[in-house]
Design a protein around this motif. Structure first.
Motif, PDB file in Angstrom:
ATOM      1  N   MET A   1       0.857  -1.204   0.000  1.00 38.34           N
ATOM      2  CA  MET A   1       0.000   0.000   0.000  1.00 38.34           C
ATOM      3  C   MET A   1       0.889   1.249   0.000  1.00 38.34           C
ATOM      4  N   ARG A   2       0.629   2.153  -0.942  1.00 39.96           N
ATOM      5  CA  ARG A   2       1.411   3.398  -0.963  1.00 39.96           C
ATOM      6  C   ARG A   2       0.963   4.278   0.197  1.00 39.96           C
ATOM      7  N   SER A   3       1.945   4.941   0.835  1.00 41.58           N
ATOM      8  CA  SER A   3       1.568   5.777   1.978  1.00 41.58           C
ATOM      9  C   SER A   3       2.708   6.726   2.334  1.00 41.58           C
ATOM     10  N   ARG A   4       2.333   7.934   2.741  1.00 39.45           N
ATOM     11  CA  ARG A   4       3.343   8.908   3.151  1.00 39.45           C
ATOM     12  C   ARG A   4       3.910   8.586   4.535  1.00 39.45           C
ATOM     13  N   LEU A   5       3.342   7.563   5.201  1.00 40.27           N
ATOM     14  CA  LEU A   5       3.786   7.231   6.554  1.00 40.27           C
ATOM     15  C   LEU A   5       4.785   6.062   6.585  1.00 40.27           C
ATOM     16  N   LYS A   6       5.176   5.559   5.406  1.00 38.56           N
ATOM     17  CA  LYS A   6       6.067   4.393   5.353  1.00 38.56           C
ATOM     18  C   LYS A   6       7.338   4.616   6.166  1.00 38.56           C
ATOM     19  N   GLY A   7       7.679   3.602   6.952  1.00 37.88           N
ATOM     20  CA  GLY A   7       8.925   3.657   7.706  1.00 37.88           C
ATOM     21  C   GLY A   7       8.802   4.341   9.060  1.00 37.88           C
ATOM     22  N   ARG A   8       7.664   4.988   9.317  1.00 32.87           N
ATOM     23  CA  ARG A   8       7.508   5.677  10.616  1.00 32.87           C
ATOM     24  C   ARG A   8       7.298   4.665  11.740  1.00 32.87           C
ATOM     25  N   GLY A  17      -0.504  13.702  13.431  1.00 29.67           N
ATOM     26  CA  GLY A  17      -1.490  14.767  13.305  1.00 29.67           C
ATOM     27  C   GLY A  17      -2.880  14.201  13.066  1.00 29.67           C
ATOM     28  N   ARG A  18      -3.856  15.085  13.080  1.00 27.60           N
ATOM     29  CA  ARG A  18      -5.244  14.681  12.871  1.00 27.60           C
ATOM     30  C   ARG A  18      -5.434  13.972  11.518  1.00 27.60           C
ATOM     31  N   GLU A  19      -4.772  14.498  10.461  1.00 21.84           N
ATOM     32  CA  GLU A  19      -4.940  13.871   9.133  1.00 21.84           C
ATOM     33  C   GLU A  19      -4.373  12.453   9.131  1.00 21.84           C
ATOM     34  N   ASP A  20      -3.253  12.259   9.822  1.00 20.99           N
ATOM     35  CA  ASP A  20      -2.663  10.916   9.888  1.00 20.99           C
ATOM     36  C   ASP A  20      -3.632   9.952  10.568  1.00 20.99           C
ATOM     37  N   ILE A  21      -4.200  10.406  11.674  1.00 20.42           N
ATOM     38  CA  ILE A  21      -5.088   9.517  12.439  1.00 20.42           C
ATOM     39  C   ILE A  21      -6.351   9.229  11.625  1.00 20.42           C
ATOM     40  N   GLU A  22      -6.835  10.235  10.904  1.00 23.74           N
ATOM     41  CA  GLU A  22      -7.991   9.991  10.022  1.00 23.74           C
ATOM     42  C   GLU A  22      -7.633   8.972   8.941  1.00 23.74           C
ATOM     43  N   LEU A  23      -6.403   9.051   8.448  1.00 21.58           N
ATOM     44  CA  LEU A  23      -5.964   8.082   7.439  1.00 21.58           C
ATOM     45  C   LEU A  23      -5.957   6.665   8.017  1.00 21.58           C
ATOM     46  N   PHE A  24      -5.420   6.518   9.231  1.00 24.54           N
ATOM     47  CA  PHE A  24      -5.433   5.192   9.870  1.00 24.54           C
ATOM     48  C   PHE A  24      -6.863   4.644   9.947  1.00 24.54           C
ATOM     49  N   ILE A  25      -7.802   5.500  10.331  1.00 23.27           N
ATOM     50  CA  ILE A  25      -9.184   5.001  10.500  1.00 23.27           C
ATOM     51  C   ILE A  25      -9.823   4.720   9.137  1.00 23.27           C
ATOM     52  N   ASN A  26      -9.580   5.585   8.161  1.00 26.23           N
ATOM     53  CA  ASN A  26     -10.163   5.339   6.834  1.00 26.23           C
ATOM     54  C   ASN A  26      -9.661   4.018   6.252  1.00 26.23           C
ATOM     55  N   VAL A  27      -8.358   3.763   6.419  1.00 28.20           N
ATOM     56  CA  VAL A  27      -7.804   2.501   5.914  1.00 28.20           C
ATOM     57  C   VAL A  27      -8.354   1.316   6.726  1.00 28.20           C
ATOM     58  N   SER A  28      -8.525   1.499   8.020  1.00 28.18           N
ATOM     59  CA  SER A  28      -9.113   0.431   8.858  1.00 28.18           C
ATOM     60  C   SER A  28     -10.502   0.071   8.355  1.00 28.18           C
ATOM     61  N   HIS A 303      -8.793  -4.585  12.771  1.00 27.91           N
ATOM     62  CA  HIS A 303      -8.805  -3.747  11.563  1.00 27.91           C
ATOM     63  C   HIS A 303      -7.825  -2.571  11.681  1.00 27.91           C
ATOM     64  N   THR A 304      -7.752  -1.981  12.867  1.00 27.24           N
ATOM     65  CA  THR A 304      -6.870  -0.816  13.020  1.00 27.24           C
ATOM     66  C   THR A 304      -5.395  -1.240  13.013  1.00 27.24           C
ATOM     67  N   GLU A 305      -5.086  -2.381  13.608  1.00 30.95           N
ATOM     68  CA  GLU A 305      -3.684  -2.826  13.595  1.00 30.95           C
ATOM     69  C   GLU A 305      -3.240  -3.189  12.175  1.00 30.95           C
ATOM     70  N   LYS A 306      -4.153  -3.771  11.404  1.00 30.64           N
ATOM     71  CA  LYS A 306      -3.826  -4.053  10.008  1.00 30.64           C
ATOM     72  C   LYS A 306      -3.539  -2.753   9.257  1.00 30.64           C
ATOM     73  N   ALA A 307      -4.319  -1.716   9.549  1.00 38.42           N
ATOM     74  CA  ALA A 307      -4.092  -0.424   8.885  1.00 38.42           C
ATOM     75  C   ALA A 307      -2.730   0.150   9.276  1.00 38.42           C
ATOM     76  N   VAL A 308      -2.385   0.047  10.546  1.00 38.31           N
ATOM     77  CA  VAL A 308      -1.080   0.546  11.004  1.00 38.31           C
ATOM     78  C   VAL A 308       0.038  -0.169  10.249  1.00 38.31           C
ATOM     79  N   LEU A 309      -0.049  -1.473  10.159  1.00 34.85           N
ATOM     80  CA  LEU A 309       1.003  -2.242   9.466  1.00 34.85           C
ATOM     81  C   LEU A 309       1.024  -1.910   7.978  1.00 34.85           C
ATOM     82  N   ALA A 310      -0.149  -1.879   7.361  1.00 31.84           N
ATOM     83  CA  ALA A 310      -0.197  -1.634   5.904  1.00 31.84           C
ATOM     84  C   ALA A 310       0.359  -0.246   5.568  1.00 31.84           C
ATOM     85  N   LEU A 311       0.115   0.724   6.443  1.00 33.22           N
ATOM     86  CA  LEU A 311       0.555   2.095   6.156  1.00 33.22           C
ATOM     87  C   LEU A 311       2.019   2.349   6.521  1.00 33.22           C
ATOM     88  N   LEU A 312       2.526   1.631   7.522  1.00 33.03           N
ATOM     89  CA  LEU A 312       3.876   1.953   8.020  1.00 33.03           C
ATOM     90  C   LEU A 312       4.979   1.025   7.496  1.00 33.03           C
TER      91      LEU A 312
END
Ligand code: CP
Ligand code: NVA
Length: 314
Positions: A1-8, A17-28, A303-312
């Motif tokens: 998954m492409r993401s600006r949070l890779k490697g974080r 930030g708020r946008e990052d957290i919204e991204l985690f939830i949207n992907v979840s 679902h949220t942990e999968k989003a964290v892994l997929a994004l980071l």
């Protein structure tokens, strides 16, 4: 998954930030939808994720292992007692070695400084699966559940009445409430206070977001007109459980039961990170009652942990 949070790293929600957290939830939400309709989402194909847990876990360990498997990766459970860590090998050596093998490391431990040390010595993402200070994975699942049950647009008017230990779960919910402008009223006996690092974040940011995070000794004040009642144990793992007897005395009046839920709004939901202790912070009729969403909340950990892994994970 492409993401600006890779490697974080994912050490605390205060780092995002708020946008990052919204991204985690949207992907979840998207990954949950894909799982339900049986659509493949193998964002971790060929990756190996280590899990190093120094405290017990049912939900976090299992949901990470299952989530990694859904994503096509391999979860490798490390046993700290069987590692040279138990014979005094320093974290800085352990971390640099594990970094050569793993694509990410999920850690549950005691002090936040321990996980920060791993993160300092590793290039691969380090993910916080609970420390004494924070439980950011729980925080994301809590936010996802709030949005699903109460609607994400109602943010500002939401009131959360929190009852339980002022520890990791409470701190993460304080951070979420601060970022999303919720009103969070925390009931606790005097002397049980938040960590200064978290409280500073709340004080510095609430003015911008309209959040109101309040500490009170008055359970009724916390629960009055609440949209959400959130309970947590009185004696968390680690330091607090060493003083369990004292805490059972100090916290006796702080219980979510059929009388105290009457303070809340009629359509309130009852949340709890679990494990819960019936007869202490809440009663059986509340957790088993019609307002309880605790098992949907526990499912959202997956679902949220999968989003964290997929994004980071790169
Ligand atoms: N809520 C939570 O983190 O549960 P476990 O301790 O079972 O992982
Ligand atoms: N506050 C609790 C949460 C457990 C998931 C603890 O740290 O024990």
């Amino acid at each position: 998954m492409r993401s600006r949070l890779k490697g974080r790293d994912f050490l605390t929600l205060m780092d995002f930030g708020r946008e990052d957290i919204e991204l985690f939830i949207n992907v979840s939400l998207e990954l949950k939808r894909k799982l339900y309709i049986g659509e493949a989402h193998r964002h971790l194909d060929g990756r190996t994720i280590g899990l190093l847990f120094e405290k017990p876990s049912t939900r976090t360990m299992t949901s990470f292992l299952v989530g990694i498997s859904h994503l096509g990766g391999h979860g490798y459970q490390l046993n700290p007692q069987a590692m040279q860590l138990s014979r005094g090998e320093p974290i800085k050596d352990t971390a640099r070695v594990l970094d050569r093998y793993l694509d990410a490391l999920v850690i549950r431990t005691f002090g936040q400084e321990i996980i920060e040390e791993y993160a300092f010595y590793m290039n691969s993402p380090v993910i916080n699966a609970l420390t004494d200070l924070t439980h950011p994975c729980q925080g994301l699942a809590d936010l996802m559940t709030i949005w699903e049950k109460k609607g994400r647009r109602r943010s500002r008017s939401l009131k959360i009445g929190y009852v339980g230990d002022i520890w990791n779960v409470c701190h993460s919910l304080m951070v979420i409430s601060t970022i999303f402008g919720y009103r969070m009223y925390v009931a606790r006996p005097k002397g049980y206070e938040p960590d200064p690092r978290v409280w500073r974040f709340v004080e510095e940011n609430s003015g911008y977001t309209g959040a109101e995070v309040v500490l009170t000794e008055d359970l009724e004040e916390a629960l009055r007109d609440a949209d959400i009642i959130y309970a947590n144990t009185w004696h968390s793992m680690g330091g607090p459980e060493m003083e369990k007897e004292k805490r059972l005395r100090d916290w006796r009046g702080y219980q979510v039961n059929s009388e105290t839920i009457k303070f809340a709004k009629e359509d309130f939901i009852f949340m709890h990170c679990l494990p819960g202790y019936r007869g202490e912070e809440m009663t059986d009729e509340v957790i088993e009652g019609p307002h309880s969403v605790v098992f949907d909340q526990a499912e959202n950990r997956l679902h949220t942990e999968k989003a964290v892994l997929a994004l980071l994970v790169p």
